[in-house]
Scaffold this active site. Sequence first.
Site, mmCIF file in Angstrom:
data_model
loop_
_atom_site.group_PDB
_atom_site.id
_atom_site.type_symbol
_atom_site.label_atom_id
_atom_site.label_comp_id
_atom_site.label_asym_id
_atom_site.label_seq_id
_atom_site.Cartn_x
_atom_site.Cartn_y
_atom_site.Cartn_z
ATOM 1 C CB SER A 54 48.048 41.570 50.739
ATOM 2 O OG SER A 54 47.602 40.408 50.054
ATOM 3 C CG ASN A 55 44.371 40.719 46.794
ATOM 4 O OD1 ASN A 55 43.460 39.903 46.923
ATOM 5 N ND2 ASN A 55 45.636 40.330 46.625
ATOM 6 C CE LYS A 71 41.995 38.658 44.176
ATOM 7 N NZ LYS A 71 43.362 38.689 43.632
ATOM 8 C CG ASP A 111 51.006 38.322 37.477
ATOM 9 O OD1 ASP A 111 51.942 38.511 36.679
ATOM 10 O OD2 ASP A 111 51.148 38.372 38.717
ATOM 11 C CB CYS A 167 52.167 41.849 41.412
ATOM 12 S SG CYS A 167 52.291 42.271 39.668
#
Length: 335
Positions: A54-55, A71, A111, A167
Amino acid sequence: MRLPGGGEDARARLARASVLVVGAGGLGSPVVALLAGSGIGRLTVVDPDRVELSNLSRQTLFSSADVGRSKAEVAVERAASVDPDLSVVALVGTFRPEMVAGHDVVIDAADSSAVTRAVSDACAGADIPWVWGAVLGFDGQASTFWDSRGIDFHDLHPVDSPDSGSCEIDGVLPALCHAIGAVMASQVVAIVAGIGEPLLGAVVSVDASTWEWSRTALRRGPSSTRPSRSARVAVPELRAALSDSAAVEARPVVVDVRTDDERATGGIPGSTVPGRLPESASDLVVVCERGPRAEAWAISARSRVGARIRVLDGGMAAWRAAGGPLDVSPEPSRR
């Protein structure tokens, strides 16, 4: 770099610069990609997460082949492939205040309100400029903070508040991540090389539904809750407090926040590490090599440690210079 001010001196300053990027997600991905080609000398990326399918729509540093991988590790691999001379470090885990030490600029792309405040306090304690960005839906903001130069994140958000959305759940326009990420990366070049003006004292905002940009001035707020500088203890005072003649119950606990490799070169006898603090400790003296990491840790620990916290003035460098005794086999960390 064929821009006004982009001569040999600017390139040399970039080549010497060390940058920490906190978060390799929607904002961190474009930041890392742009910094990789900027000519900086060292890039550290910290992120606890792994790439998910989904990223990929907004985190274009990654591909489907990276799903399941760290990541931080993938990010530095991509950066090194752009510039083989770039020194890269991946830190797989959550942000810790002592991570800011040794860096010229910190970028908060995590975030998370909690992480942002931790970055803010750590950078204030270490006197390091840092760049902030936030995106959600069609709204994006970015700014640069440097507490000793008059403006800090607490001036923008004096009151701590929980995250208002994410997000992942609420959505974000992918192009907005790249737009704000580009602003954030440009701030590193402005701070380090003097190419362009850093956003000190201002916030830029954009509504990506119309792509209208605005700039708002910031000023020091009287109600800001920025942390005060920790109390200091001099080497002679600490040596006296730890001496055999001092009462055991009056001796402070020395907390060494350096790396395991640094501690292996010698530490203050009887010192411990953050992960091994005794529950009964009421008086802590925090030490790193010269002071910034100790100050950052001390600020972050105030809200969770019910003890007096001071920082050794001058750190281990001052302790060794004064002929302080050393333990060459300190215990490893348990973080």
